[in-house]
Design an enzyme around this catalytic site. Structure first.
Site: not given
Length: 322
Positions: A78, A127, A238, A240-241
């Site tokens: 995402h 994801d 912020g 994410s990932g």
């Protein structure tokens, strides 16, 4: 003319076999910087999490990610909305303070972005994305890969295990700015079914956080929940990932990727992470397909030794033929 005894030939064949079967040297999951960590969100030490990367879109930090080899980064799907245009992004490695890049920081161009085919843009299953750097990076004190887990049963990261999430995300919901310095937070692994039940708590109540309708399953087995039922400590926008890292036998492994949550640090709303063990086959296949010189995530130096011994053997046989 060169001539070799049978014992010398056997020795060379043994060297070749040993080169093919010897494991790659352990360069992942071993940071050079060690810190006395405490529970609760806090600033990390520079170089403490050397696999942490900052994904930049038009120079702006949009997501975290994890270096898993000299040329590959894994992050959340995402993080890439819209067309997968590598020229729009860069990967900053060795990053610590976002406004003040260190001399050791490397800003790498991206050659390819590969999103998992099951990802449907809803922030749920699939994801995960792989990013291939245009050029391999050189490892250093502040740039090192994290180890990937093996896909095995039982799950290597059991419920109750204490792990760490890192990133530059907001320190509280709706914060106007990202945090300047890399943060770390210790969180326990939670049971998937219990986590799904938590997200259904207050479904029919007047709650300030979003709720999940009854009968709708939100958390699946390809996800990991980590955090505290009472809230207050969590990953946020912020992050994410970025990595959920767990330490086993003095080596750090990538257990999950920051995926989603409903608000941040709210009760009964723990962080949800993509479970890396569920996608190991896809990671290996994708890297093999898209890296001509790789037989896996880490290119084994044993393969290089094979290429050195094999020409020697061929040269010997060629000499005998003469």
């Amino acid at each position: 003319m060169l001539s070799l005894s049978c014992s010398q030939i056997v020795l060379l064949l043994l060297l070749l076999r040993g080169a093919e079967n010897s494991p790659a040297p352990k360069v992942c999951g071993q940071p050079k910087v060690h810190s006395l960590r405490i529970v609760g969100g806090q600033k990390a030490e520079e170089g403490e999490w050397p696999w942490q990367v900052s994904i930049r879109e038009n120079r702006r930090h949009v997501c975290g990610g994890s270096l898993i080899s000299s040329q590959w980064v894994v992050t959340a799907a995402h993080c890439f909305d819209g067309p997968l245009a590598p020229f729009m992004y860069r990967i900053n490695l060795g990053e610590y303070e976002l406004p003040k890049p260190a001399d050791s920081m490397v800003s790498a161009a991206i050659g390819q972005i590969i999103v998992h085919p099951y990802y449907a843009g809803d922030g749920l299953s699939g994801d995960i994305a792989l990013v291939r750097l245009k050029e391999p990076v050189t490892f250093s004190r502040t740039i090192l890969p994290i180890c990937l887990p093996t896909k095995r049963d039982p799950e290597p990261f059991p419920v109750g295990m204490q792990c760490w999430v890192t990133g530059w995300g907001n320190l509280y919901p709706d914060a106007p700015f990202l945090t300047r310095t890399l943060q770390e937070l210790e969180v326990p692994i939670l049971d998937v079914d219990e986590c799904d039940k938590m997200y259904h708590n207050d479904s029919n109540a007047d709650s300030e956080t979003e709720t999940v309708p009854k009968g709708y399953r939100l958390i699946y087995d390809d996800m990991i929940c980590a955090g505290y039922p009472e809230g207050k400590k969590d990953s946020c926008q912020g992050d994410s990932g970025g990595p959920l890292a767990c330490k086993q036998n003095n080596t750090w492994y990538l257990a999950g990727l920051v995926s989603f949550g409903l608000s941040c640090s709210e009760p009964n709303r723990p962080g949800v992470y993509t479970r890396v063990t569920s996608y190991m086959d896809w990671i290996q296949r994708t890297i093999e397909k898209n890296t001509a010189t790789s037989s896996g995530v880490h290119v084994s130096t044993a393969k290089s030794a094979t290429f050195l011994v094999l020409p020697l053997l061929l040269g010997i046989f060629h000499t005998w033929a003469l």
